[in-house]
Design a protein around this motif. Sequence first.
Motif, PDB file in Angstrom:
ATOM      1  N   VAL A 199       0.861  -1.189   0.000  1.00  0.00           N
ATOM      2  CA  VAL A 199       0.000   0.000   0.000  1.00  0.00           C
ATOM      3  C   VAL A 199       0.894   1.234   0.000  1.00  0.00           C
ATOM      4  CG1 VAL A 199      -1.916   1.190   1.113  1.00  0.00           C
ATOM      5  CG2 VAL A 199      -1.682  -1.281   1.362  1.00  0.00           C
ATOM      6  N   PRO A 200       1.506   1.570  -1.140  1.00  0.00           N
ATOM      7  CA  PRO A 200       2.402   2.727  -1.218  1.00  0.00           C
ATOM      8  C   PRO A 200       1.701   4.017  -0.823  1.00  0.00           C
ATOM      9  CG  PRO A 200       2.557   1.388  -3.197  1.00  0.00           C
ATOM     10  CD  PRO A 200       1.373   0.897  -2.421  1.00  0.00           C
ATOM     11  N   SER A 201       2.428   4.906  -0.186  1.00  0.00           N
ATOM     12  CA  SER A 201       1.871   6.177   0.248  1.00  0.00           C
ATOM     13  C   SER A 201       1.310   6.968  -0.930  1.00  0.00           C
ATOM     14  CB  SER A 201       2.958   7.000   0.955  1.00  0.00           C
ATOM     15  OG  SER A 201       2.474   8.269   1.314  1.00  0.00           O
ATOM     16  N   GLY A 202       0.078   7.439  -0.787  1.00  0.00           N
ATOM     17  CA  GLY A 202      -0.530   8.286  -1.802  1.00  0.00           C
ATOM     18  C   GLY A 202      -1.445   7.561  -2.770  1.00  0.00           C
ATOM     19  N   LEU A 203      -1.155   6.307  -3.086  1.00  0.00           N
ATOM     20  CA  LEU A 203      -1.959   5.603  -4.084  1.00  0.00           C
ATOM     21  C   LEU A 203      -3.380   5.343  -3.592  1.00  0.00           C
ATOM     22  CD1 LEU A 203       0.433   2.994  -5.728  1.00  0.00           C
ATOM     23  CD2 LEU A 203      -0.250   5.240  -6.559  1.00  0.00           C
ATOM     24  N   SER A 204      -3.528   5.122  -2.304  1.00  0.00           N
ATOM     25  CA  SER A 204      -4.856   4.831  -1.775  1.00  0.00           C
ATOM     26  C   SER A 204      -5.799   6.026  -1.890  1.00  0.00           C
ATOM     27  CB  SER A 204      -4.757   4.395  -0.307  1.00  0.00           C
ATOM     28  OG  SER A 204      -4.164   5.411   0.481  1.00  0.00           O
ATOM     29  N   ASP A 205      -5.246   7.227  -2.092  1.00  0.00           N
ATOM     30  CA  ASP A 205      -6.073   8.426  -2.225  1.00  0.00           C
ATOM     31  C   ASP A 205      -6.562   8.654  -3.650  1.00  0.00           C
ATOM     32  OD1 ASP A 205      -5.701   9.016   0.480  1.00  0.00           O
ATOM     33  OD2 ASP A 205      -3.829  10.070   0.065  1.00  0.00           O
ATOM     34  N   GLY A 206      -6.115   7.812  -4.582  1.00  0.00           N
ATOM     35  CA  GLY A 206      -6.545   7.966  -5.965  1.00  0.00           C
ATOM     36  C   GLY A 206      -5.704   8.984  -6.711  1.00  0.00           C
ATOM     37  N   PRO A 207      -6.052   9.248  -7.973  1.00  0.00           N
ATOM     38  CA  PRO A 207      -5.289  10.208  -8.780  1.00  0.00           C
ATOM     39  C   PRO A 207      -5.278  11.582  -8.131  1.00  0.00           C
ATOM     40  CG  PRO A 207      -6.813   8.941 -10.140  1.00  0.00           C
ATOM     41  CD  PRO A 207      -7.167   8.658  -8.715  1.00  0.00           C
ATOM     42  N   GLN A 208      -4.120  12.219  -8.114  1.00  0.00           N
ATOM     43  CA  GLN A 208      -3.974  13.520  -7.495  1.00  0.00           C
ATOM     44  C   GLN A 208      -3.348  14.508  -8.466  1.00  0.00           C
ATOM     45  OE1 GLN A 208      -4.686  14.071  -3.833  1.00  0.00           O
ATOM     46  NE2 GLN A 208      -5.846  12.248  -4.392  1.00  0.00           N
ATOM     47  N   GLY A 209      -3.620  15.790  -8.251  1.00  0.00           N
ATOM     48  CA  GLY A 209      -2.988  16.821  -9.052  1.00  0.00           C
ATOM     49  C   GLY A 209      -3.890  18.020  -9.212  1.00  0.00           C
ATOM     50  N   PRO A 210      -3.324  19.207  -9.452  1.00  0.00           N
ATOM     51  CA  PRO A 210      -4.128  20.430  -9.576  1.00  0.00           C
ATOM     52  C   PRO A 210      -5.106  20.401 -10.742  1.00  0.00           C
ATOM     53  CG  PRO A 210      -1.838  20.817 -10.202  1.00  0.00           C
ATOM     54  CD  PRO A 210      -1.883  19.482  -9.541  1.00  0.00           C
ATOM     55  N   ALA A 211      -4.721  19.813 -11.872  1.00  0.00           N
ATOM     56  CA  ALA A 211      -5.620  19.777 -13.025  1.00  0.00           C
ATOM     57  C   ALA A 211      -6.810  18.857 -12.749  1.00  0.00           C
ATOM     58  CB  ALA A 211      -4.868  19.320 -14.269  1.00  0.00           C
ATOM     59  N   ILE A 212      -6.547  17.681 -12.185  1.00  0.00           N
ATOM     60  CA  ILE A 212      -7.634  16.758 -11.834  1.00  0.00           C
ATOM     61  C   ILE A 212      -8.544  17.396 -10.801  1.00  0.00           C
ATOM     62  CG2 ILE A 212      -8.151  14.582 -10.671  1.00  0.00           C
ATOM     63  CD1 ILE A 212      -5.730  13.366 -12.026  1.00  0.00           C
ATOM     64  N   ALA A 213      -7.945  18.080  -9.820  1.00  0.00           N
ATOM     65  CA  ALA A 213      -8.737  18.736  -8.781  1.00  0.00           C
ATOM     66  C   ALA A 213      -9.659  19.786  -9.386  1.00  0.00           C
ATOM     67  CB  ALA A 213      -7.811  19.371  -7.748  1.00  0.00           C
ATOM     68  N   GLU A 214      -9.155  20.577 -10.339  1.00  0.00           N
ATOM     69  CA  GLU A 214      -9.975  21.626 -10.943  1.00  0.00           C
ATOM     70  C   GLU A 214     -11.112  21.037 -11.770  1.00  0.00           C
ATOM     71  OE1 GLU A 214      -9.539  25.855 -13.360  1.00  0.00           O
ATOM     72  OE2 GLU A 214      -7.764  24.649 -12.882  1.00  0.00           O
ATOM     73  N   ILE A 215     -10.809  20.008 -12.556  1.00  0.00           N
ATOM     74  CA  ILE A 215     -11.863  19.390 -13.372  1.00  0.00           C
ATOM     75  C   ILE A 215     -12.940  18.761 -12.494  1.00  0.00           C
ATOM     76  CG2 ILE A 215     -12.350  17.461 -14.922  1.00  0.00           C
ATOM     77  CD1 ILE A 215      -9.770  18.064 -16.372  1.00  0.00           C
ATOM     78  N   MET A 216     -12.525  18.038 -11.449  1.00  0.00           N
ATOM     79  CA  MET A 216     -13.514  17.406 -10.573  1.00  0.00           C
ATOM     80  C   MET A 216     -14.332  18.457  -9.835  1.00  0.00           C
ATOM     81  SD  MET A 216     -13.196  14.325 -11.330  1.00  0.00           S
ATOM     82  CE  MET A 216     -14.409  13.716 -10.175  1.00  0.00           C
ATOM     83  N   GLY A 217     -13.690  19.581  -9.484  1.00  0.00           N
ATOM     84  CA  GLY A 217     -14.432  20.659  -8.842  1.00  0.00           C
ATOM     85  C   GLY A 217     -15.494  21.228  -9.752  1.00  0.00           C
ATOM     86  N   LEU A 218     -15.185  21.359 -11.035  1.00  0.00           N
ATOM     87  CA  LEU A 218     -16.169  21.851 -12.007  1.00  0.00           C
ATOM     88  C   LEU A 218     -17.317  20.862 -12.177  1.00  0.00           C
ATOM     89  CD1 LEU A 218     -13.737  23.271 -14.731  1.00  0.00           C
ATOM     90  CD2 LEU A 218     -15.204  24.603 -13.184  1.00  0.00           C
ATOM     91  N   LEU A 219     -16.989  19.568 -12.217  1.00  0.00           N
ATOM     92  CA  LEU A 219     -18.028  18.547 -12.387  1.00  0.00           C
ATOM     93  C   LEU A 219     -18.966  18.492 -11.189  1.00  0.00           C
ATOM     94  CD1 LEU A 219     -15.935  15.656 -13.988  1.00  0.00           C
ATOM     95  CD2 LEU A 219     -17.538  17.202 -15.131  1.00  0.00           C
ATOM     96  N   PHE A 220     -18.410  18.730  -9.990  1.00  0.00           N
ATOM     97  CA  PHE A 220     -19.238  18.698  -8.797  1.00  0.00           C
ATOM     98  C   PHE A 220     -20.023  20.003  -8.617  1.00  0.00           C
ATOM     99  CE2 PHE A 220     -16.638  15.077  -7.481  1.00  0.00           C
ATOM    100  CZ  PHE A 220     -17.601  14.269  -6.901  1.00  0.00           C
ATOM    101  N   ASP A 221     -19.707  21.032  -9.386  1.00  0.00           N
ATOM    102  CA  ASP A 221     -20.410  22.305  -9.295  1.00  0.00           C
ATOM    103  C   ASP A 221     -20.769  22.763 -10.715  1.00  0.00           C
ATOM    104  OD1 ASP A 221     -21.411  24.795  -8.786  1.00  0.00           O
ATOM    105  OD2 ASP A 221     -19.743  25.468  -7.526  1.00  0.00           O
ATOM    106  N   PRO A 222     -21.805  22.178 -11.318  1.00  0.00           N
ATOM    107  CA  PRO A 222     -22.155  22.470 -12.709  1.00  0.00           C
ATOM    108  C   PRO A 222     -22.420  23.952 -12.976  1.00  0.00           C
ATOM    109  CG  PRO A 222     -23.342  20.548 -11.925  1.00  0.00           C
ATOM    110  CD  PRO A 222     -22.699  21.167 -10.732  1.00  0.00           C
ATOM    111  N   HIS A 223     -23.008  24.669 -12.022  1.00  0.00           N
ATOM    112  CA  HIS A 223     -23.305  26.086 -12.231  1.00  0.00           C
ATOM    113  C   HIS A 223     -22.022  26.912 -12.342  1.00  0.00           C
ATOM    114  CE1 HIS A 223     -27.628  25.748 -11.890  1.00  0.00           C
ATOM    115  NE2 HIS A 223     -27.489  25.024 -10.781  1.00  0.00           N
ATOM    116  N   ARG A 224     -21.042  26.595 -11.516  1.00  0.00           N
ATOM    117  CA  ARG A 224     -19.767  27.309 -11.607  1.00  0.00           C
ATOM    118  C   ARG A 224     -19.090  27.001 -12.937  1.00  0.00           C
ATOM    119  NH1 ARG A 224     -14.502  26.412 -10.093  1.00  0.00           N
ATOM    120  NH2 ARG A 224     -15.023  24.427  -9.093  1.00  0.00           N
ATOM    121  N   MET A 225     -19.189  25.731 -13.377  1.00  0.00           N
ATOM    122  CA  MET A 225     -18.614  25.384 -14.668  1.00  0.00           C
ATOM    123  C   MET A 225     -19.311  26.168 -15.790  1.00  0.00           C
ATOM    124  SD  MET A 225     -18.116  21.642 -16.463  1.00  0.00           S
ATOM    125  CE  MET A 225     -19.868  21.251 -16.447  1.00  0.00           C
TER     126      MET A 225
END
Length: 240
Positions: A199-225
Amino acid sequence: MDDDRWAFEDELEQDDDPPKSSYTDPVPDEDRISGQDQDGVVTVVVSPEADVLSVVLAQQWKHSVDPRGLHSAVVAAANAAIIAALARQADEVARNPPPMPTYGAPSVSDSDESPLGPQDMLRLVEAATAELATFTQQAAAVADRSITRESRGGHVRGTVVNGQIVAMEIDPSWVAQVRAGEIESEVLDVLRQLRKASVPSGLSDGPQGPAIAEIMGLLFDPHRMSRRVGLEPSISKEQP
């Protein structure tokens, strides 16, 4: 097996036997999860995260199992503890769903309202694709891979695949000469190494990164997108 020899060694183990192996970090009793083999020879205790806390051999365990078969009891006990921990995790998630993941960003809700044009979206998708490819490569290096670790004392060796202990080797001549505490210590060492490696550190949290974070934030907030791509009026920061 020489019963007289094992009986004599049982007497030695009862005299001044070293303390049972245990984890140095305090874990409340109610959070400790135990697993045993079917004969109750080995008890493996783990945390709710399935980190191995301790390994304990039953008193006079050699009366219940041939020392040459101790490895099988260790495998059974370790996997029973890990499965119990995973079951508790699943139950906890079902009862208390976790908040939306941030995917590496401090807070998805803190994302800005700046406009996103076609080129901006293309660059964002390309960056997220690169972050996902990095995660996939790291995960592939672990998934379905057989990982073997040896105790520092060199008498115990174990193998794990996909988080499950699939094999354990314990030097039978060594087992015949040492106290239970020494066996517990080396088995514990191997189990902890295997857990950390699988169980390497970080992998259990799934894909990480600023670009992924921004896209997922837009998907979770359709009006802001919609606002950022110009489909809805933007929100003025000067509004009360």
